[in-house]
Design an enzyme around this catalytic site. Structure first.
Site, PDB file in Angstrom:
ATOM      1  N   GLY A   1       0.818  -1.199   0.000  1.00 22.83           N
ATOM      2  CA  GLY A   1       0.000   0.000   0.000  1.00 22.83           C
ATOM      3  C   GLY A   1       0.860   1.260   0.000  1.00 22.83           C
ATOM      4  N   SER A   2       0.391   2.271   0.705  1.00 21.86           N
ATOM      5  CA  SER A   2       1.069   3.566   0.670  1.00 21.86           C
ATOM      6  C   SER A   2       2.398   3.583   1.405  1.00 21.86           C
ATOM      7  CB  SER A   2       0.151   4.645   1.256  1.00 21.86           C
ATOM      8  OG  SER A   2      -0.959   4.848   0.421  1.00 21.86           O
ATOM      9  N   THR A   3       2.736   2.526   2.152  1.00 25.15           N
ATOM     10  CA  THR A   3       4.072   2.461   2.753  1.00 25.15           C
ATOM     11  C   THR A   3       5.140   2.326   1.673  1.00 25.15           C
ATOM     12  OG1 THR A   3       4.074   0.040   3.027  1.00 25.15           O
ATOM     13  CG2 THR A   3       3.134   1.349   4.827  1.00 25.15           C
ATOM     14  N   PHE A   4       4.708   2.035   0.443  1.00 24.52           N
ATOM     15  CA  PHE A   4       5.620   1.880  -0.693  1.00 24.52           C
ATOM     16  C   PHE A   4       5.930   3.208  -1.373  1.00 24.52           C
ATOM     17  CE2 PHE A   4       6.538   0.407  -5.126  1.00 24.52           C
ATOM     18  CZ  PHE A   4       7.570  -0.471  -4.841  1.00 24.52           C
TER      19      PHE A   4
ATOM     20  N   GLY B   1      -4.247   6.999   3.870  1.00 24.32           N
ATOM     21  CA  GLY B   1      -3.011   6.302   3.553  1.00 24.32           C
ATOM     22  C   GLY B   1      -3.228   5.010   2.877  1.00 24.32           C
TER      23      GLY B   1
END
Length: 582
Positions: A266-269, A582
């Site tokens: 997800g948005s941690t990427f 996020g």
């Protein structure tokens, strides 16, 4: 004269401060000597009046008698409680052939809190036999998973011997000489057991995982997968009902999610995409894109999580507010191959060799990969999905912790490890740990500083997606990134009528919640990754957990070499609700 092997004491496993995680304790066993009773069935029936004995025991004993000589003992029960032992001793006159034996067995004082790291020991199966006579001793246990398996040979020790006089039938007459074996080595892990317990308690019974590591040394301070299992049950013997319950649990307690769970990041990427775009010159710190809430590509529409859009965004604000449209745009211009190459430098899409078996590789797709595996060409829309960490991309929680460490430690290729020392039983004290010099992964320092600045704003800026989870105590502030991963496709019709909230969906249809973080902001030392399967929003579910973990690890400060600061007795519960971001 016969030489008999004596099993050595298994070495202990200790945490980084010398706190026992796996030890030995007395094991009271009930043995049956077939030649001392005329009627096996009668003996077992009499024993059944004192402790439970079923038909399965009778079948097993008869099978053992056929395989072995009648004067050799057969183990009926292990790990007996003292009250049961006392009742048997009182009734031995009515139970011929039954004797009590005292040995040692493996014991895990913290139960299920460290099963994901320690693994367990169990009896020797035929496939485990290597010719080592020690493995053929009755009741001998070997490591079957986790660090018990990794360090099994060192933990076993060296067998002792007993020289006995026997008659022509092999029956023992008397012992002539005894030499005790050498106990196994003590294994010191990098784990802080009190922190491990805190993290496990904080995750509760969620299908979740968390990894905490030192960003400079690679020492893993906590590695938790929940729900877990009590490794003691494998040592005493697992019943069919217990095994069925573990194997059928939809939250998969036997799966070490921290190293084997594979999830879209997800948005941690988005930090990975940002660095790839910066390196290629696609964006600069001042490059801005306008987010209207969606972007068109051909006949497809790609939506931002914020329906009305974020407006004009630069790189720092796009990470802080987790703007999807910004990353659709820069991913499209950067290309999947450059994004994938940057991800690999940060530790994603590869085996990290953390010692534990079962580690999964994840997946960092490229054009060539899709052509080879799927036998079709890569589509530009798939690059847009990769820009927000979805599509084909898969990562493990361990990889996400390593990625975060490399982002904030100055771009060093730190690798995770769990073993500090393996120390012979007679050593005075363990040696000081020696840490390798990790090579640079070759990312321009100003680019890392920019990304780190954006991550610091995620929980500390009023516009950040994790602002409600900020730490207000001076000196303990953290940075990070939220992530929310869809596990099902949302149709156009659903968007028009309004997408259901996670709490209104069946558990398996809810989004995964992720967070990666580091602390303290001013001098990063610790990294954490949290993944809660079907947990909902990254900001509402994963971020509060990560906040509590990073606050606790800073208070304890395991990097000092001793447990410092106040340790909380119980993990905090989520205290506030937040919008899905996020």
């Amino acid at each position: 004269i016969s030489l008999k092997l004596l099993a050595p004491k298994r070495g202990r496993i200790l945490d980084r401060f010398g706190r026992p995680m796996a030890v030995n304790q007395q094991n009271y066993r009930v043995l049956l000597i077939p030649e001392n009773t005329k009627d096996i069935a009668h003996t077992l029936a009499q024993l059944g009046k004192v402790i439970p004995v079923d038909d399965h025991d009778l079948v097993r004993v008869k099978r053992e008698i056929k395989r072995r000589r009648r004067f050799l003992p057969i183990i009926l029960r292990e790990n007996m409680k003292w009250n049961d032992v006392a009742r048997i001793e009182v009734n031995t006159a009515e139970i011929p052939g039954i004797v009590i034996d005292v040995g040692e067995t493996r014991f895990y004082p913290d139960g299920d809190h460290a099963a994901s790291v320690l693994g367990y020991v169990s009896g020797v199966s035929e496939k485990d036999l290597t010719g080592d006579p020690l493995l053929e001793l009755p009741g001998f246990r070997i490591g079957k998973a986790g660090m018990e398996k990794v360090h099994d040979l060192a933990l076993r020790g060296k067998s002792g011997t007993s020289q006995v006089e026997v008659n022509a039938f092999g029956r023992q007459i008397r012992e002539l000489e005894r030499r005790e074996g050498l106990p196994g080595a003590e294994t010191w892990l990098t784990i802080d057991m009190e922190l491990q317990k805190f993290v496990a308690t904080r995750l509760g019974n969620e299908a979740a995982s968390a990894v905490v590591m030192d960003v400079h040394t690679g020492e893993v301070l906590s590695l938790v997968s929940t729900p877990s299992f009590d490794p003691n049950i494998f040592n005493r013997g697992l019943s069919r009902s217990e095994w069925k319950e573990l194997a059928s649990n939809p939250r998969t307690p036997l799966n070490n999610k921290a190293i084997a769970g594979q999830y879209a990041p997800g948005s941690t990427f988005k930090m990975v995409v940002a660095l790839a775009a910066l390196e290629k010159g696609i964006v600069t710190p001042k490059t801005r894109h306008f987010c209207s809430g969606e972007i068109e590509l051909g006949d497809s529409t790609f939506h931002c999580w914020k329906k009305r859009g974020h407006g004009s965004m630069d790189l720092v604000s796009a990470i802080t507010q987790s703007c999807d449209v910004y990353f659709y745009e820069i991913a499209k211009r950067t290309g999947i191959d450059r994004i994938s190459a940057m991800a690999r430098r940060l530790g994603l899409g590869q085996i990290l060799d953390i010692e534990l078996s079962g580690e999964r590789k994840g997946l960092m797709p490229t054009r060539a990969w899709k052509k080879k595996v799927k036998r079709v060409s890569w589509q530009q829309g798939e690059t847009l999905l990769a820009g927000i960490g979805q599509g084909f991309i898969l990562t493990t929680p361990l990889q996400l912790a390593v990625m975060t460490s490399r982002l904030v430690n100055g771009g060093k290729a730190v690798k995770p490890h769990l073993t500090r020392h393996v120390v012979p039983f007679d050593a005075v004290e363990p040696p000081l740990p020696v840490y390798p010099e990790f090579a640079s992964i070759g990312i321009h320092p100003p680019h890392l500083d920019l990304v780190k600045k954006a991550m610091a704003a995620v929980p500390n800026s009023p516009y950040g997606t994790a602002y409600r989870s900020r730490i207000k105590e001076a000196g303990f502030k953290f940075g990070g990134k939220t992530g929310t991963v869809q596990v099902r496709r949302i149709s156009k019709a659903e968007r028009e009528v309004g997408v259901k909230k996670n709490k209104d969906l069946e558990w398996r249809e809810r989004d995964h919640a992720l967070f990666v973080g580091y602390a303290p902001v001013q001098a990063p030392r610790y990294a954490v990754s949290v993944v809660v399967e079907h947990g909902g929003g990254g900001s509402s579910t994963a971020a509060p957990i990560a906040k509590d973990i990073l606050l606790e690890v800073q208070r304890r400060d395991p990097s000092r070499g001793q447990s410092a600061g106040r340790s909380q007795d119980q993990a905090k519960k989520p205290s506030s609700k937040s919008a899905k971001k996020g």
